[in-house]
Write a protein that holds these residues in place. Structure first.
Motif, PDB file in Angstrom:
ATOM      1  N   ARG A 229       0.786  -1.247   0.000  1.00 47.88           N
ATOM      2  CA  ARG A 229       0.000   0.000   0.000  1.00 47.88           C
ATOM      3  C   ARG A 229       0.813   1.289   0.000  1.00 47.88           C
ATOM      4  O   ARG A 229       0.335   2.331   0.417  1.00 47.88           O
ATOM      5  N   LEU A 230       2.063   1.216  -0.497  1.00 47.26           N
ATOM      6  CA  LEU A 230       2.812   2.470  -0.658  1.00 47.26           C
ATOM      7  C   LEU A 230       2.100   3.396  -1.639  1.00 47.26           C
ATOM      8  O   LEU A 230       2.197   4.612  -1.537  1.00 47.26           O
ATOM      9  N   ASP A 231       1.389   2.814  -2.586  1.00 46.97           N
ATOM     10  CA  ASP A 231       0.510   3.534  -3.494  1.00 46.97           C
ATOM     11  C   ASP A 231      -0.889   3.543  -2.878  1.00 46.97           C
ATOM     12  O   ASP A 231      -1.640   2.591  -3.044  1.00 46.97           O
ATOM     13  N   ASP A 232      -1.283   4.565  -2.076  1.00 48.96           N
ATOM     14  CA  ASP A 232      -0.602   5.837  -1.997  1.00 48.96           C
ATOM     15  C   ASP A 232      -0.447   6.267  -0.538  1.00 48.96           C
ATOM     16  O   ASP A 232      -0.438   7.441  -0.232  1.00 48.96           O
ATOM     17  N   LEU A 233      -0.315   5.283   0.371  1.00 48.64           N
ATOM     18  CA  LEU A 233      -0.172   5.650   1.773  1.00 48.64           C
ATOM     19  C   LEU A 233       1.144   6.368   2.043  1.00 48.64           C
ATOM     20  O   LEU A 233       1.265   7.088   3.045  1.00 48.64           O
ATOM     21  N   ALA A 234       2.126   6.205   1.155  1.00 50.32           N
ATOM     22  CA  ALA A 234       3.372   6.962   1.308  1.00 50.32           C
ATOM     23  C   ALA A 234       3.095   8.458   1.261  1.00 50.32           C
ATOM     24  O   ALA A 234       3.651   9.242   2.046  1.00 50.32           O
ATOM     25  N   SER A 235       2.213   8.885   0.349  1.00 50.79           N
ATOM     26  CA  SER A 235       1.871  10.302   0.242  1.00 50.79           C
ATOM     27  C   SER A 235       0.958  10.747   1.376  1.00 50.79           C
ATOM     28  O   SER A 235       1.112  11.861   1.902  1.00 50.79           O
ATOM     29  N   VAL A 236      -0.007   9.898   1.748  1.00 59.06           N
ATOM     30  CA  VAL A 236      -0.906  10.254   2.848  1.00 59.06           C
ATOM     31  C   VAL A 236      -0.103  10.467   4.127  1.00 59.06           C
ATOM     32  O   VAL A 236      -0.284  11.460   4.845  1.00 59.06           O
TER      33      VAL A 236
END
Length: 427
Positions: A229-236
């Motif tokens: 889930r780096l897409d998109d928890l990295a941004s969150v």
């Protein structure tokens, strides 16, 4: 490259964030929890909101969360700086009759959600997570530990598998979760038990499958970070960290994190970027500042949206799939995403503004553009720009294994994105 100590601390905190966010509903609640712990007040959309400048707030709508800070000097035309991201990821969602099986195996009936790399979900421990709507009107979050697995067929039974693996989306993607007869078992009971409720009280559910393994740092000099889930928890996560840091000293601009749901499906929902949630929140904020219709549009005209989502790093084994000249790589900074066909919303003015925020943060940046023969996907950026008319810039971090059950990022890039987000929120 920044000092590795804060970058590693950021990666460790991201691992905690992902572990707490196996579904979009969990992610939205985790955003709200962290912001409340950071001094924000949680608001209910059904209640009246504060009608004066000053204060920090967050709302949750289904799997989306929006947090913002209104500086004490805010007026009816103060601009807003929105960092937009999304809480959902490609994978699998439970079907309405979720318990199935054959030949003594218990299986979960799942539907493909978005565009996952199907083979990446094979032979790894998986968990089930989501929300349960109960007979008494409550809605509770639920998440199991490792429960499911999608076992691959042995090479002895498929001698040509290494010449090309193609999973049937229906017959090849139903994970096992136990032994027994499906008529006598119910996978919802496992999910209900994890939330401490009776499965008989469930009247509705939204549940997805997530990788059970924790995110981890590895590689030479601890350069890499792998996680689901780096897409998109990295941004969150970068947005949450930056907003908490920026909120207390906010002045002259309204910093805002908008974490939408359903981006992987096109964003067309009440909690997606194509829906009304961001506009609803902005209109209520500016109404509290006494803005009329003209002043609201004036505020929008001076505002910015930073649409932050992951992009492709050049892959050393498939270099021909990338642009031959523009080739971002892990560890060299966040990326500015550009597309002539407006799949990304970046333009010249947005590129200049991004360069300024990066310079202010002391962060190096890279550019991303697709190979002409390999069309790119899109983001919430063009949707937000179209819906509100706010100038929008598409950015993110470069990764490998995009849409895999477990994606690969650069430790320094993750940290640098949060630093640029902090500069962006500062105006």
């Amino acid at each position: 490259m920044p000092d590795t100590s804060p970058a590693l601390a950021h990666a460790s905190d991201l691992a905690d964030f992902v572990a707490a966010s196996p579904s979009s509903y969990h992610a939205a609640e985790e955003v709200a929890r962290r912001l409340v712990d950071g001094g924000f007040t949680r608001l209910d959309e059904a209640d009246a909101w504060p009608s004066q400048a000053g204060g920090r707030y967050v709302i949750v709508r289904d799997g989306a969360a929006i947090g913002w800070a209104v500086p004490a000097d805010a007026t009816a035309t103060t601009s807003v700086h929105v960092l937009g991201a999304h809480t959902d990821s490609p994978g699998f969602k439970l079907k309405p009759k979720p318990t199935t099986g054959a030949k003594g195996w218990l299986q979960a009936a799942v539907e493909v959600y978005g565009g996952p790399l199907l083979n990446s979900w094979l032979d790894r421990e998986l968990r089930l997570a989501g929300r349960l709507a109960l007979a008494d009107g409550r809605v509770v979050l639920a998440a199991t530990g490792p429960l499911l697995r999608l076992p691959q067929l042995a090479i002895h039974l498929d001698r040509g598998v290494n010449d090309g693996l193609a999973l049937d989306k229906q017959t090849g993607t139903q994970p096992v979760w136990g032994l027994g007869e499906p008529e006598a078992e119910d996978i919802l009971a496992e999910l209900a038990a994890s939330a401490g409720v009776d499965a008989a009280e469930i009247r509705g559910f939204d549940a997805v499958v997530a990788d059970a393994a924790r995110g981890t740092v590895f590689g030479k000099d601890d350069a890499f970070f792998a996680s689901g889930r780096l897409d998109d928890l990295a941004s969150v996560h970068a947005g949450v960290v930056a907003l908490i840091e920026a909120a207390e000293s906010a002045k002259g601009v309204i910093p805002m994190l908008a974490a939408f749901d359903h981006e992987e499906l096109g964003s067309a929902s009440r909690s997606g970027a194509a829906g009304p949630i961001l506009e609803d929140v902005l209109e209520r904020i500016y109404a509290s500042l006494g803005a009329d219709a003209e002043e609201l549009r004036r505020a929008y005209a001076s505002s910015w949206c930073l649409s932050s989502d992951v992009g492709h790093s050049v892959h050393p084994n498939y270099q021909q799939r990338h642009d031959p000249v523009v080739q971002p790589v892990l560890g060299s900074g966040p990326i500015l995403k550009i597309n002539a066909n407006q799949r990304y919303a970046t333009d010249a003015l947005g590129a200049a503004a991004w360069a300024g925020w990066c310079e202010s943060a002391g962060v190096s940046s890279q550019e991303f553009v697709s190979n002409n023969a390999v069309p790119c996907g899109s983001t919430i950026g063009p949707i937000t720009a179209t819906r509100l008319g706010i100038r929008t810039v598409d950015v993110g971090i470069p990764i490998l294994s995009m849409h895999s059950a477990r994606e690969l990022a650069g430790v320094s890039d993750l940290y640098d994105l949060s630093r640029v987000a902090r500069a962006f929120f500062a105006g």
